[in-house]
Write a protein that holds these residues in place. Structure first.
Motif, PDB file in Angstrom:
ATOM      1  N   ARG A 115      29.869  36.312  23.318  1.00 32.96           N
ATOM      2  CA  ARG A 115      29.783  35.882  24.707  1.00 32.96           C
ATOM      3  C   ARG A 115      31.158  35.860  25.367  1.00 32.96           C
ATOM      4  NH1 ARG A 115      25.544  33.942  27.318  1.00 32.96           N
ATOM      5  NH2 ARG A 115      24.466  33.587  25.344  1.00 32.96           N
ATOM      6  N   ALA A 116      32.120  35.318  24.636  1.00 35.03           N
ATOM      7  CA  ALA A 116      33.475  35.226  25.186  1.00 35.03           C
ATOM      8  C   ALA A 116      34.020  36.621  25.508  1.00 35.03           C
ATOM      9  CB  ALA A 116      34.397  34.519  24.199  1.00 35.03           C
ATOM     10  N   GLU A 117      33.856  37.527  24.560  1.00 30.49           N
ATOM     11  CA  GLU A 117      34.363  38.877  24.798  1.00 30.49           C
ATOM     12  C   GLU A 117      33.618  39.555  25.944  1.00 30.49           C
ATOM     13  OE1 GLU A 117      35.017  41.493  21.591  1.00 30.49           O
ATOM     14  OE2 GLU A 117      36.296  40.080  20.477  1.00 30.49           O
ATOM     15  N   PHE A 118      32.321  39.350  25.962  1.00 34.23           N
ATOM     16  CA  PHE A 118      31.560  39.990  27.035  1.00 34.23           C
ATOM     17  C   PHE A 118      31.996  39.490  28.409  1.00 34.23           C
ATOM     18  CE2 PHE A 118      28.168  39.956  30.158  1.00 34.23           C
ATOM     19  CZ  PHE A 118      28.036  41.322  30.335  1.00 34.23           C
ATOM     20  N   ARG A 119      32.155  38.180  28.535  1.00 31.67           N
ATOM     21  CA  ARG A 119      32.529  37.615  29.833  1.00 31.67           C
ATOM     22  C   ARG A 119      33.845  38.183  30.342  1.00 31.67           C
ATOM     23  NH1 ARG A 119      29.614  32.624  30.637  1.00 31.67           N
ATOM     24  NH2 ARG A 119      27.458  33.283  30.244  1.00 31.67           N
ATOM     25  N   LYS A 120      34.768  38.349  29.413  1.00 31.27           N
ATOM     26  CA  LYS A 120      36.055  38.924  29.797  1.00 31.27           C
ATOM     27  C   LYS A 120      35.868  40.355  30.308  1.00 31.27           C
ATOM     28  CE  LYS A 120      38.660  37.499  26.409  1.00 31.27           C
ATOM     29  NZ  LYS A 120      39.539  37.499  25.233  1.00 31.27           N
ATOM     30  N   MET A 121      35.102  41.123  29.545  1.00 33.03           N
ATOM     31  CA  MET A 121      34.866  42.510  29.942  1.00 33.03           C
ATOM     32  C   MET A 121      34.107  42.588  31.262  1.00 33.03           C
ATOM     33  SD  MET A 121      33.999  44.478  26.369  1.00 33.03           S
ATOM     34  CE  MET A 121      32.594  43.508  25.846  1.00 33.03           C
ATOM     35  N   ALA A 122      33.101  41.732  31.395  1.00 31.62           N
ATOM     36  CA  ALA A 122      32.239  41.797  32.572  1.00 31.62           C
ATOM     37  C   ALA A 122      33.028  41.530  33.853  1.00 31.62           C
ATOM     38  CB  ALA A 122      31.088  40.812  32.438  1.00 31.62           C
ATOM     39  N   ALA A 123      33.969  40.609  33.762  1.00 36.60           N
ATOM     40  CA  ALA A 123      34.766  40.277  34.945  1.00 36.60           C
ATOM     41  C   ALA A 123      35.546  41.502  35.432  1.00 36.60           C
ATOM     42  CB  ALA A 123      35.718  39.127  34.628  1.00 36.60           C
ATOM     43  N   GLU A 124      36.188  42.177  34.491  1.00 32.34           N
ATOM     44  CA  GLU A 124      36.926  43.379  34.908  1.00 32.34           C
ATOM     45  C   GLU A 124      35.982  44.475  35.355  1.00 32.34           C
ATOM     46  OE1 GLU A 124      40.218  45.345  33.184  1.00 32.34           O
ATOM     47  OE2 GLU A 124      40.879  43.540  32.130  1.00 32.34           O
ATOM     48  N   HIS A 125      34.930  44.636  34.598  1.00 28.94           N
ATOM     49  CA  HIS A 125      33.936  45.661  34.914  1.00 28.94           C
ATOM     50  C   HIS A 125      33.471  45.545  36.365  1.00 28.94           C
ATOM     51  CE1 HIS A 125      29.640  46.993  35.077  1.00 28.94           C
ATOM     52  NE2 HIS A 125      30.128  48.042  34.450  1.00 28.94           N
ATOM     53  N   GLU A 126      33.261  44.321  36.794  1.00 31.76           N
ATOM     54  CA  GLU A 126      32.783  44.121  38.159  1.00 31.76           C
ATOM     55  C   GLU A 126      33.794  44.615  39.189  1.00 31.76           C
ATOM     56  OE1 GLU A 126      30.233  40.599  38.759  1.00 31.76           O
ATOM     57  OE2 GLU A 126      31.405  40.265  40.588  1.00 31.76           O
ATOM     58  N   THR A 127      35.062  44.415  38.899  1.00 30.32           N
ATOM     59  CA  THR A 127      36.069  44.896  39.860  1.00 30.32           C
ATOM     60  C   THR A 127      36.150  46.430  39.842  1.00 30.32           C
ATOM     61  OG1 THR A 127      37.950  44.878  38.331  1.00 30.32           O
ATOM     62  CG2 THR A 127      37.450  42.816  39.450  1.00 30.32           C
ATOM     63  N   TRP A 128      35.931  47.030  38.680  1.00 27.01           N
ATOM     64  CA  TRP A 128      35.918  48.497  38.635  1.00 27.01           C
ATOM     65  C   TRP A 128      34.807  49.038  39.529  1.00 27.01           C
ATOM     66  CZ3 TRP A 128      35.628  48.659  32.569  1.00 27.01           C
ATOM     67  CH2 TRP A 128      36.843  48.181  32.041  1.00 27.01           C
ATOM     68  N   ILE A 129      33.625  48.449  39.358  1.00 28.86           N
ATOM     69  CA  ILE A 129      32.481  48.916  40.151  1.00 28.86           C
ATOM     70  C   ILE A 129      32.750  48.730  41.640  1.00 28.86           C
ATOM     71  CG2 ILE A 129      30.029  48.560  40.616  1.00 28.86           C
ATOM     72  CD1 ILE A 129      30.627  49.845  37.922  1.00 28.86           C
ATOM     73  N   ALA A 130      33.330  47.598  41.979  1.00 26.01           N
ATOM     74  CA  ALA A 130      33.641  47.344  43.388  1.00 26.01           C
ATOM     75  C   ALA A 130      34.599  48.413  43.909  1.00 26.01           C
ATOM     76  CB  ALA A 130      34.248  45.955  43.547  1.00 26.01           C
ATOM     77  N   ASP A 131      35.555  48.787  43.095  1.00 25.86           N
ATOM     78  CA  ASP A 131      36.498  49.812  43.525  1.00 25.86           C
ATOM     79  C   ASP A 131      35.838  51.180  43.628  1.00 25.86           C
ATOM     80  OD1 ASP A 131      39.186  50.723  44.193  1.00 25.86           O
ATOM     81  OD2 ASP A 131      39.090  51.785  42.285  1.00 25.86           O
ATOM     82  N   ILE A 132      35.009  51.490  42.650  1.00 31.33           N
ATOM     83  CA  ILE A 132      34.335  52.788  42.628  1.00 31.33           C
ATOM     84  C   ILE A 132      33.465  52.981  43.878  1.00 31.33           C
ATOM     85  CG2 ILE A 132      32.494  54.069  41.442  1.00 31.33           C
ATOM     86  CD1 ILE A 132      33.765  53.055  38.788  1.00 31.33           C
ATOM     87  N   PHE A 133      32.818  51.896  44.308  1.00 34.37           N
ATOM     88  CA  PHE A 133      31.984  51.969  45.512  1.00 34.37           C
ATOM     89  C   PHE A 133      32.753  51.520  46.765  1.00 34.37           C
ATOM     90  CE2 PHE A 133      28.746  51.839  42.182  1.00 34.37           C
ATOM     91  CZ  PHE A 133      27.793  52.716  42.655  1.00 34.37           C
ATOM     92  N   GLY A 134      34.047  51.447  46.609  1.00 35.11           N
ATOM     93  CA  GLY A 134      34.878  50.821  47.643  1.00 35.11           C
ATOM     94  C   GLY A 134      34.855  51.461  49.015  1.00 35.11           C
TER      95      GLY A 134
END
Lengths: 164, 164
Positions: A115-134
């Motif tokens: 869970r800890a590792e996923f949460r860390k990844m998910a947070a960054e992942h969300e910013t990547w997606i936001a940028d990709i659709f920016g």
DNA sequence: CCAAATTGCTTGAAGCTTAAAGAAATTCCG
DNA sequence: CGGAATTTCTTTAAGCTTCAAGCAATTTGG
């Protein structure tokens, strides 16, 4: 569609070029984005996309899910999930427990580490997606959401019609 | 984006939920349609989707293409194409010829058999796609094409920014 | 001209994916 | 109850896919 092809005078070849072009464009977008996300996940966290996806499903179910649920949600085969889960249990990210009431069923959960590792990844992942659709406006996004919902429904209708 | 994150007062966690939901919906649509097409190709023609895709690229290039071209167009790795081509040459659908002017380069073409089989499959494939997108109006399709073009451009901009 | 960089392709290891067949447990229903 | 159907999960074979390393041919730039 089915009615059409029976009612119609034999089979005039219709023009379906636009649908085909749309499908290819949809596929290109997805492949492009998927590749980008895959690359970043590997680069930043040394994790594969399927593992990330699986953990994402489990993160939404604190009490765990069965393998069948996972396979339905991820839209992949049962055997596929079996292997993925196996490797993630091995690496300490997942936890499996056999149901008390049905010995066929396994409940899968994220471990604390997972869970800890996923949460860390998910947070960054969300910013990547936001940028990709920016470059899309809020209106674009809303409109795309609507049209893709319609597309999904149409595809499901078509799939269902084939497998009664 | 980059300017933003430097200008901004540290890092307020912004809301990127809509972009994420859009991405998941896009992915769902593609997975759904891809699965449907894969299924029908296997059922009707006993052929895999990657082989169909590869043949589709070659059908557009009567004089053949190099492996690199194929790999770029299909957006998959070089090694992947090497294997696919190998199997399709084996089955008599493809033809490979080393370039006269550059002995590294291989030109790949459809054989007569390959082209004939592909054309048959492609004709049906087009009707499947038309049916799958059948509930969308012309206007929906036009609008989706436009928004996906914008999405593609945005994703490419984002990918490029990461790999200068 | 020649060494270095680049390009085109292949190989190998690891992992992902499916389809199909099968094993074990449960549910259905006569 | 008890056999048949269903559900859950695993296994297997084949193929797909990536990444990284490597080989050979060509191009580049001194």
């Amino acid at each position: 569609m089915m009615l059409d092809s029976e009612t119609k005078a034999v089979e005039l070849p219709e023009d379906h070029g636009t649908e085909l072009r749309l499908w290819l464009r949809l596929l290109t977008c997805t492949t492009l984005i998927e590749g980008e996300v895959r690359s970043r996940l590997r680069e930043r966290f040394d994790v594969t996309l399927p593992r990330f996806d699986l953990m994402a499903q489990l993160d939404k179910a604190p009490d765990g899910m069965t393998l069948s649920d996972l396979s339905k949600r991820m839209m992949v085969s049962n055997g596929n999930v079996t292997g993925l889960v196996e490797r993630l249990v091995e690496s300490g990210h997942l936890d499996r427990r056999t149901s008390d009431t049905d010995r066929r069923v396994q409940f899968i959960r994220l471990t604390k580490l997972g869970r800890a590792e996923f949460r860390k990844m998910a947070a960054e992942h969300e910013t990547w997606i936001a940028d990709i659709f920016g470059d899309l406006s809020h209106k674009d996004i809303r409109e795309l959401m609507r049209l893709l919902a319609k597309t999904k429904a149409s595809a499901q209708r078509s799939a269902k019609a084939r497998t009664p």
